[in-house]
Design a protein around this motif. Structure first.
Motif, PDB file in Angstrom:
ATOM      1  N   ARG A  69      13.538  -1.308  38.679  1.00 35.48           N
ATOM      2  CA  ARG A  69      14.111  -2.464  38.202  1.00 35.48           C
ATOM      3  C   ARG A  69      13.333  -3.512  37.593  1.00 35.48           C
ATOM      4  NH1 ARG A  69      18.694  -3.279  41.645  1.00 35.48           N
ATOM      5  NH2 ARG A  69      19.455  -4.921  40.174  1.00 35.48           N
ATOM      6  N   ALA A  70      12.712  -2.986  36.525  1.00 39.88           N
ATOM      7  CA  ALA A  70      11.785  -3.519  35.936  1.00 39.88           C
ATOM      8  C   ALA A  70      12.169  -4.919  34.946  1.00 39.88           C
ATOM      9  CB  ALA A  70      10.809  -2.897  34.862  1.00 39.88           C
ATOM     10  N   ALA A  71      13.364  -4.802  34.640  1.00 41.37           N
ATOM     11  CA  ALA A  71      14.032  -5.978  33.748  1.00 41.37           C
ATOM     12  C   ALA A  71      14.120  -7.146  34.594  1.00 41.37           C
ATOM     13  CB  ALA A  71      15.334  -5.624  33.161  1.00 41.37           C
ATOM     14  N   VAL A  92       2.785  -7.768  39.704  1.00 40.62           N
ATOM     15  CA  VAL A  92       2.267  -6.546  38.775  1.00 40.62           C
ATOM     16  C   VAL A  92       3.176  -5.213  39.126  1.00 40.62           C
ATOM     17  CG1 VAL A  92       0.258  -4.872  38.755  1.00 40.62           C
ATOM     18  CG2 VAL A  92      -0.083  -7.511  39.088  1.00 40.62           C
ATOM     19  N   ALA A  93       3.528  -4.804  38.049  1.00 41.43           N
ATOM     20  CA  ALA A  93       4.487  -3.682  37.861  1.00 41.43           C
ATOM     21  C   ALA A  93       3.662  -2.327  37.688  1.00 41.43           C
ATOM     22  CB  ALA A  93       5.394  -3.763  37.033  1.00 41.43           C
ATOM     23  N   SER A  94       4.172  -1.071  38.130  1.00 39.37           N
ATOM     24  CA  SER A  94       3.439   0.027  38.227  1.00 39.37           C
ATOM     25  C   SER A  94       4.012   1.127  37.208  1.00 39.37           C
ATOM     26  CB  SER A  94       3.460   0.538  39.450  1.00 39.37           C
ATOM     27  OG  SER A  94       2.244  -0.121  40.285  1.00 39.37           O
ATOM     28  N   ASP A 138      13.196  -0.323  27.681  1.00 41.42           N
ATOM     29  CA  ASP A 138      13.283  -1.287  26.612  1.00 41.42           C
ATOM     30  C   ASP A 138      13.237  -2.494  27.219  1.00 41.42           C
ATOM     31  OD1 ASP A 138      15.600  -1.328  28.061  1.00 41.42           O
ATOM     32  OD2 ASP A 138      17.079  -1.135  26.720  1.00 41.42           O
ATOM     33  N   THR A 139      12.592  -2.955  28.397  1.00 38.94           N
ATOM     34  CA  THR A 139      12.403  -4.127  29.143  1.00 38.94           C
ATOM     35  C   THR A 139      11.516  -4.949  28.452  1.00 38.94           C
ATOM     36  OG1 THR A 139      10.979  -3.364  30.723  1.00 38.94           O
ATOM     37  CG2 THR A 139      13.215  -2.974  31.125  1.00 38.94           C
ATOM     38  N   GLY A 140      10.531  -4.452  27.793  1.00 39.52           N
ATOM     39  CA  GLY A 140       9.382  -5.072  27.229  1.00 39.52           C
ATOM     40  C   GLY A 140       8.484  -5.540  28.567  1.00 39.52           C
ATOM     41  N   VAL A 141       8.619  -5.288  29.831  1.00 40.55           N
ATOM     42  CA  VAL A 141       7.691  -5.545  31.048  1.00 40.55           C
ATOM     43  C   VAL A 141       6.719  -4.525  31.062  1.00 40.55           C
ATOM     44  CG1 VAL A 141       7.730  -5.920  33.213  1.00 40.55           C
ATOM     45  CG2 VAL A 141       9.635  -6.575  32.029  1.00 40.55           C
TER      46      VAL A 141
END
Length: 302
Positions: free
Chosen positions: A68-70, A84-86, A121-124
């Protein structure tokens, strides 16, 4: 040196009090019905962590497991918690049929893209590569994924964190990543070592220069809480307090603080006071502040 968070790259000293291994969102085929996919519950969990002094959470959920990066930037902005995401890939059994096969031949490309351009496409941007070993050995899947992780590390500088099945095979991981694939040991984080509470093994790992993560407090099905302090004490006595990290590793909905489980806040409300009593305030500062600042910071190459 910077830590890549979901909002921006930050100086290591900005990270603050850190949960070095956890999950806000996580969906795996091996835990049906216990998915972490509720945005409101994740937000409440992070707020609860902030209220007890938490400042950063490193989410180890890799590619294809419901990150759920967005949503992560919104949670970070609303709570003030650095997230911090992975990127990376877990053991094959965590995925539905076809997911691993679809990316196996371009894993390094996927990892680099998610670290430098963004997740989907989140940019994250991810700030960590999470991979996984097998039980006491590295099977073909693990070696393939770790080789791709090493390639992505060399392209970007990103740190690599490893899920060790029941805490085993960490020596084999260092043999591959460090000795064969030339990843600097300080860029490798060995996870779940509390699940294999062999003091001698831990000391051998620490001597090789990587960070050692003890995560998942109060997991009744693992040898965590009862032996954690003995494991930490052996490493502290040997002079390795600067290599240690702690995390909650919340992987099921019922383990959340908001569902009456220990959840993420337990690290600071339950564990930290005991750490201070046993090892002192300086040690608690090391494992929650100074060590994560070094473990998750790197000289990003792109």
């Amino acid at each position: 040196m910077k830590v890549r968070t979901v909002l921006r790259d930050v100086a290591p000293e900005e990270l603050g009090v850190t949960d070095s291994h956890d999950h806000l969102f996580f969906k795996t085929a091996v835990l049906p019905g216990q998915e972490l996919d509720d945005e409101d519950a994740a937000l409440a969990e992070v707020r609860a962590f902030a209220e007890v002094g938490g400042q950063a959470i490193v989410q180890w959920t890799p590619y294809g497991l419901g990150r759920r990066a967005a949503i992560l930037p919104k949670i970070s902005a609303e709570t003030g918690i650095h997230l911090v995401a992975s990127t990376g890939l877990h053991r094959a059994e965590h995925y539905p049929d076809g997911v691993v096969e679809a990316v196996r031949l371009r894993l390094a490309e996927v990892f680099v893209q998610e670290l430098t351009e963004g997740i989907g496409d989140t940019g994250v941007k991810a700030g960590l590569i999470k991979v996984a070993g097998g039980f006491h050995r590295l099977e073909e899947h693990a070696r393939t994924v770790m080789s791709a992780a090493a390639e992505a590390h060399h392209a970007t500088g990103a740190p690599i964190a490893i899920h060790h099945e029941l805490g085993t095979a960490a020596d084999a991981v260092l043999d591959l990543l460090v000795d064969e694939l030339n990843v600097p040991p300080a860029n490798v984080i060995l996870g779940h070592l509390n699940r294999f509470p062999d003091h001698g093994f831990h000391l051998e790992l620490a001597a090789r220069g990587s960070f050692l993560a003890f995560d998942g407090p109060s997991r009744a099905n693992h040898a965590t809480d009862p032996r954690l302090f003995d494991c930490l004490g052996a490493l502290v006595d040997a002079g390795y307090a600067d290599r240690l990290l702690l995390g909650g590793d919340t992987t099921t909905a019922r383990a959340r603080f908001t569902a009456d489980g220990p959840g993420i806040p337990f690290l600071l409300t339950g564990l930290r006071p005991r750490l201070i009593r046993h090892f002192g305030e300086d040690f608690a500062t090391s494992v929650f502040v100074a060590n994560p600042a070094r473990a998750f910071a790197t000289a990003w190459r792109t």
